[in-house]
Write an enzyme that holds these catalytic residues in place. Structure first.
Site, PDB file in Angstrom:
ATOM      1  N   GLY A 150       0.501   2.578   7.604  1.00 15.85           N
ATOM      2  CA  GLY A 150       0.563   1.719   8.780  1.00 15.85           C
ATOM      3  C   GLY A 150       1.094   0.314   8.544  1.00 15.85           C
ATOM      4  O   GLY A 150       0.917  -0.558   9.386  1.00 15.85           O
ATOM      5  N   LYS A 151       1.764   0.067   7.431  1.00  9.72           N
ATOM      6  CA  LYS A 151       2.260  -1.283   7.156  1.00  9.72           C
ATOM      7  C   LYS A 151       3.342  -1.684   8.154  1.00  9.72           C
ATOM      8  O   LYS A 151       3.263  -2.735   8.776  1.00  9.72           O
ATOM      9  CB  LYS A 151       2.818  -1.367   5.728  1.00  9.72           C
ATOM     10  CG  LYS A 151       1.789  -1.047   4.673  1.00  9.72           C
ATOM     11  CD  LYS A 151       2.354  -1.162   3.279  1.00  9.72           C
ATOM     12  CE  LYS A 151       3.472  -0.171   2.998  1.00  9.72           C
ATOM     13  NZ  LYS A 151       3.049   1.244   3.047  1.00  9.72           N
TER      14      LYS A 151
ATOM     15  N   GLY B 170       0.824  -1.202   0.000  1.00 11.67           N
ATOM     16  CA  GLY B 170       0.000   0.000   0.000  1.00 11.67           C
ATOM     17  C   GLY B 170       0.854   1.247   0.000  1.00 11.67           C
ATOM     18  O   GLY B 170       2.075   1.189   0.149  1.00 11.67           O
TER      19      GLY B 170
ATOM     20  N   LYS C 275      -8.727   5.148  -6.115  1.00 15.04           N
ATOM     21  CA  LYS C 275      -9.104   6.279  -6.961  1.00 15.04           C
ATOM     22  C   LYS C 275     -10.284   7.041  -6.378  1.00 15.04           C
ATOM     23  O   LYS C 275     -10.309   8.270  -6.372  1.00 15.04           O
ATOM     24  CB  LYS C 275      -9.433   5.774  -8.364  1.00 15.04           C
ATOM     25  CG  LYS C 275      -8.196   5.300  -9.118  1.00 15.04           C
ATOM     26  CD  LYS C 275      -8.566   4.680 -10.446  1.00 15.04           C
ATOM     27  CE  LYS C 275      -7.302   4.308 -11.229  1.00 15.04           C
ATOM     28  NZ  LYS C 275      -7.611   3.629 -12.492  1.00 15.04           N
TER      29      LYS C 275
ATOM     30  N   SER D 263      -5.910   3.524 -18.137  1.00 13.58           N
ATOM     31  CA  SER D 263      -7.137   3.903 -17.445  1.00 13.58           C
ATOM     32  C   SER D 263      -7.507   5.363 -17.636  1.00 13.58           C
ATOM     33  O   SER D 263      -8.546   5.794 -17.178  1.00 13.58           O
ATOM     34  CB  SER D 263      -7.034   3.551 -15.955  1.00 13.58           C
ATOM     35  OG  SER D 263      -6.157   4.427 -15.320  1.00 13.58           O
TER      36      SER D 263
ATOM     37  N   GLY E  83       2.919   5.535   4.616  1.00 11.07           N
ATOM     38  CA  GLY E  83       2.236   6.100   5.782  1.00 11.07           C
ATOM     39  C   GLY E  83       0.885   5.503   6.092  1.00 11.07           C
ATOM     40  O   GLY E  83       0.098   6.087   6.824  1.00 11.07           O
TER      41      GLY E  83
HETATM   42  N1  LIG Z   1      -4.672   2.757  11.219  1.00  8.17           N
HETATM   43  C1  LIG Z   1      -3.736   3.362  11.976  1.00  8.17           C
HETATM   44  N2  LIG Z   1      -3.935   3.513  13.286  1.00  8.17           N
HETATM   45  C2  LIG Z   1      -3.007   4.119  14.045  1.00  8.17           C
HETATM   46  N3  LIG Z   1      -1.859   4.629  13.599  1.00  8.17           N
HETATM   47  C3  LIG Z   1      -1.611   4.507  12.286  1.00  8.17           C
HETATM   48  C4  LIG Z   1      -2.540   3.873  11.423  1.00  8.17           C
HETATM   49  N4  LIG Z   1      -2.028   3.886  10.178  1.00  8.17           N
HETATM   50  C5  LIG Z   1      -0.839   4.509  10.272  1.00  8.17           C
HETATM   51  N5  LIG Z   1      -0.574   4.889  11.535  1.00  8.17           N
HETATM   52  C6  LIG Z   1       0.625   5.587  11.998  1.00  8.17           C
HETATM   53  O1  LIG Z   1       1.184   6.306  10.911  1.00  8.17           O
HETATM   54  C7  LIG Z   1       2.589   6.271  10.945  1.00  8.17           C
HETATM   55  C8  LIG Z   1       3.142   5.810   9.631  1.00  8.17           C
HETATM   56  O2  LIG Z   1       2.902   4.435   9.448  1.00  8.17           O
HETATM   57  P1  LIG Z   1       3.970   3.396   8.936  1.00  8.17           P
HETATM   58  O3  LIG Z   1       5.343   3.862   9.180  1.00  8.17           O
HETATM   59  O4  LIG Z   1       3.611   2.055   9.463  1.00  8.17           O
HETATM   60  O5  LIG Z   1       3.669   3.483   7.391  1.00  8.17           O
HETATM   61  P2  LIG Z   1       4.100   2.496   6.222  1.00  8.17           P
HETATM   62  O6  LIG Z   1       2.821   1.980   5.629  1.00  8.17           O
HETATM   63  O7  LIG Z   1       5.064   1.505   6.704  1.00  8.17           O
HETATM   64  O8  LIG Z   1       4.727   3.504   5.175  1.00  8.17           O
HETATM   65  P3  LIG Z   1       5.963   3.302   4.151  1.00  8.17           P
HETATM   66  O9  LIG Z   1       5.399   2.605   2.951  1.00  8.17           O
HETATM   67  O10 LIG Z   1       6.351   4.703   3.816  1.00  8.17           O
HETATM   68  O11 LIG Z   1       6.997   2.528   4.865  1.00  8.17           O
HETATM   69  C9  LIG Z   1       2.973   5.363  12.077  1.00  8.17           C
HETATM   70  O12 LIG Z   1       3.359   6.165  13.142  1.00  8.17           O
HETATM   71  C10 LIG Z   1       1.704   4.602  12.383  1.00  8.17           C
HETATM   72  O13 LIG Z   1       1.628   4.268  13.726  1.00  8.17           O
END
Ligand SMILES: Nc1ncnc2c1ncn2[C@@H]1O[C@H](COP(=O)(O)OP(=O)(O)OP(=O)(O)O)[C@@H](O)[C@H]1O
Ligand SMILES: [Mg+2]
Length: 760
Positions: free
Chosen positions: A340-341, A335, A702, A659, A338
């Site tokens: 949350g992965k 995904g 989208k 698309s 940012g």
């Molecule tokens: N659903 C959620 N609930 C609580 N906090 C979230 C949620 N989604 C993201 N966050 C917070 O947002 C911040 C960024 O998330 P994270 O670093 O896990 O992103 P990522 O998907 O790994 O991004 P990247 O692809 O850039 O590595 C973190 O501090 C995370 O705790």
């Protein structure tokens, strides 16, 4: 036929444009034919050269400076009455093709040569010399100066009359040369690094030895200590035997030896692997769901999939079923940034009671990064996996393979091949790190991978993955995340307590809509941090007293003017602009397609870094509009003597995919009918020549982007209608979806009334 005195040069190739000084007598001749010779055999091609200077060299007779003019083929030869050998020749000056033909090649050639000179430490003189050369033929001939090309390579260049062929050949030689120089440099760098480190270690050990002697300790006690550690490490038998063998070697060698330092480093690494340590595994789905819920807002689908995954692992473990290649597929979170992965990965570790180690694969291009270097290699180290185990301190951690979509491959070997082995349950119980050179059991590790886009994950790896998609958040989800997670975290980070600052949901919403444009929440967290930093400063310097309420004015004050504009309304106010929806590496986004017409020969001009597929879409779109001109109410002569320019702005980002098809048709139709596109509509769909609308991917992302950009209607291909179920309800409620099967319907919905018709 012309005839000139022949001047042989042994194992040297003179090119046109090249000056040479030779100790020969050329009589009164103004011009001579310089011909390369090897083992008394003349080449069939030479260079006609002008005599530019004659001089007398002390003790060596006459010398001349010759300047190569152009190539020539040799014909018959005969000695004249003075015994001077002269030959008939045919001039073969360069026929340079039009610059457009060779531009790319020349460009590349110059780039490669620049890089070579860079590596060779050129002071800029050679570079500016090469830069001053004009003409493709002459440029190719500059390879003649290269000290690394062999006689036969240079001869081959001389014999190639065709300029394009010659430039290609020359480029190939230079490329090979560059590759070789790069390898050499890398080896040299590695050796230097390794050698320095070893020398340092050696001296430190000598000192240590001296100190130990002072203290009355001996080498024996160092070895004893290792022996004890090895006995306690709980190593598998094969590893223990290997360790003991090395230790014996160490004892025989004595401590003050450079090699013994290497053995100690090796033993230290063997001992760093937590062979017998593991944390108690907790495969309890209910507990896991609780932990995931506490750490993450929303993401219901993701959390459910993870809980199920753990439940299946638990069942298989309880029933003693072996890992099977398919069922053991590795969990992969895909995904935009940012979303949350990484942080969900940490929660998985927490939920299962395991240690967590993150291993970033971004930019890893070398198999040795994963698997380590062999010990024979100076400065060798174990690979990342062994280091990850050391960091975890257990054999069963969660290892997050971050950014698997960004691993590369080149001549150093393909890291994804090593990863494949690591991730394969049939092989990974006996993973062999090149440095340790013993089998390491990785089968208890829970691997979780993350990526921004699925397309760039190597296919063989992707095949083994169980994909969970993160599509980005809706505004309301972001507000909830901010309220429950980001806000409390930033409050604490800035030295405040939750009861000291108050903020309403509308204010949070305003921060995220006016200052951020992203699928995830990283930027949002940063903006909230900035806001709270300002607040903390005001409380600290006494200009405000807690509790402080933060309102819209305070937001503007701290963050400045809004950074994000809702531009669709402005952009589509003139005919010829339509709003499309796209998915990029950072999530969904809106993109505008602009069409304009101008005098020309009826063709199509495309700009905006479009990929091939997108260019085809534009051609199809134009053909469709032309062939339906009368039905669309377009004057059939509207395009006589004119051409259409289609541009997709938004900077330097390359764009591709089919698309945007219907968006292009709409932009062109809008241009030619003079009817502007409705500003509230976003659209996505591939188009065929017959005007059918075909389905596209990434609908949820989208639609979220359309919503975030302030659009209220979205045109969706018929066959994508089922995907609308994935769109969160609170977004669905605010949007109107037009389900279409043909371009006709698209235009009916998207085009506004004719401005003149409104006026009438
Ligand atoms: N659903 C959620 N609930 C609580 N906090 C979230 C949620 N989604 C993201 N966050 C917070 O947002 C911040 C960024 O998330 P994270 O670093 O896990 O992103 P990522 O998907 O790994 O991004 P990247 O692809 O850039 O590595 C973190 O501090 C995370 O705790
Ligand atoms: Mg991440």
């Amino acid at each position: 036929m012309n005839r000139l005195r022949i001047i042989p040069v042994d194992d040297v190739v003179v090119f046109p444009g090249m000056p040479v000084t030779l100790t020969v007598d050329v009589g009164d001749d103004e011009r001579v034919l310089v011909v390369p010779r090897h083992d008394h055999v003349y080449a069939g091609v030479g260079v006609v050269a002008e005599v530019s200077e004659r001089m007398r060299v002390a003790g060596r007779g006459l010398a001349v400076t010759l300047m190569g003019a152009h190539r020539a083929t040799l014909r018959g030869a005969a000695a004249d009455q003075d015994g001077v050998l002269r030959v008939d020749y045919e001039s073969r000056p360069d026929q340079n093709p039009p610059p457009a033909v060779t531009r790319e090649l020349e460009h590349e050639y110059r780039a490669v040569v620049d890089e070579i000179l860079e590596l060779r430490g050129d002071d800029g003189r050679l570079k500016s010399f090469v830069r001053s050369i004009a003409g493709a033929g002459a440029l190719a001939d500059t390879a003649g100066y290269s000290p690394d090309l062999s006689y036969s390579q240079k001869l081959q260049l001389l014999e190639t009359f065709d300029v394009v062929e010659r430039l290609k050949l020359s480029l190939q030689f230079q490329r090979d040369r560059l590759a070789e120089l790069q390898v050499r440099k890398r080896i040299r760098d590695d050796v230097e690094d390794g050698a320095q480190k070893q020398q340092r270690e050696y001296f430190l050990r000598r000192q240590m030895e001296a100190i130990r002697k002072e203290l009355g300790e001996t080498e024996g006690s160092v070895a004893e200590e290792y022996r004890k550690k090895i006995a306690e490490a709980g190593m598998p038998d094969a590893v223990r035997e290997q360790a003991e063998r090395e230790l014996d070697r160490f004892e025989r060698m004595g401590d003050a030896n450079a090699e013994s330092a290497m053995i100690r480093t090796y033993l230290d690494w063997l001992l760093a692997v937590p062979w017998a340590k593991r944390s108690e595994d907790r495969l309890d789905p209910v507990h896991a769901a609780g932990v995931l819920d506490a750490d993450h807002e929303g993401l219901e689908d993701v959390k459910r999939r993870i809980t199920e995954y753990l439940a299946v692992r638990k069942l298989r473990a309880e029933r003693g079923m072996a890992e099977n290649r398919r069922s053991g597929a590795i969990l992969t979170l895909i995904g935009p940034p940012g979303t949350g992965k990484t942080s969900i990965g940490e929660s998985i570790a927490k939920a299962t009671g395991r240690q967590f180690v993150r291993m970033s694969l971004g930019g890893v291009r070398d198999e040795a990064e994963i698997r380590g270097h062999r010990r024979t290699y100076i400065g060798a180290l174990p690979g990342r996996l062994v280091r990850a185990l050391r960091d975890a301190g257990t054999m069963n951690p969660v290892i997050m393979l971050d950014e698997v979509d960004k691993i590369g491959a080149d001549w150093r070997g393909d890291p994804s091949a090593a990863l494949l082995e690591v991730l394969d349950p049939a092989q990974n119980h006996s993973f062999r790190d090149h440095y340790l050179d013993v089998e390491v059991d990785l089968s208890q590790v829970l691997f979780v991978a993350t990526a921004n886009v699925a397309e760039s994950i190597p296919a063989a790896l992707f095949d083994r993955m169980e994909v969970i998609r993160f599509d980005g958040y809706t505004t309301e989800e972001k507000v909830a995340i901010a309220r429950r997670h980001l806000w409390p975290r930033q409050v604490e980070k800035n030295g405040l307590r939750l009861d000291e600052v108050a903020v309403a949901d509308e204010v949070l919403r305003a921060v995220l809509t006016d200052y951020t444009r992203e699928a995830g929440v990283r930027q949002l967290e940063r903006e909230l941090g900035k806001l709270l930093r300002k607040t903390a400063t005001r409380i600290a310097d006494g200009s405000a007293t807690a509790p402080v309420g933060i309102d819209q004015a305070a937001v503007r004050d701290a963050l400045g003017r809004p950074k994000v504009f809702h531009e669709a309304a402005v952009r589509t106010s003139v005919p010829g602009v339509a709003t499309g929806l796209a998915v990029t590496g950072v999530g969904g986004d809106v993109l505008f397609v602009e069409a304009a017409d101008m005098p020309g020969k009826g063709g199509l001009v495309l700009t905006g870094q479009l990929g091939d597929v997108m260019k085809e879409s534009a051609r199809i779109a134009l053909t469709y509009v032309k062939s339906h001109a009368s039905a669309l109410g377009i004057d059939e002569h509207a395009l006589d003597g004119r051409e259409v320019h289609v541009h997709v702005p938004a900077g330097a980002t390359p764009k591709d995919g089919p698309s945007a098809g219907i968006t292009m048709v709409t932009a062109i139709a809008s241009l030619l009918t003079g009817r502007p596109v409705k500003s509230t509509i976003g659209m996505t769909g591939e188009v065929t020549l017959q005007g059918r609308v075909l389905p596209i991917g990434g609908l949820k992302q989208k639609v979220l982007a359309a919503h975030a950009a302030g659009l209220t209607e979205v045109i969706v291909p018929e066959r994508n209608a089922p995907d609308l179920d994935d769109v969160p309800v609170d977004v669905r409620e605010h949007m109107r979806f037009h389900i279409v099967g043909s371009v006709e319907e698209v235009l009916m919905i998207a085009l506004g009334p004719h401005p003149l018709a409104v006026a009438a």
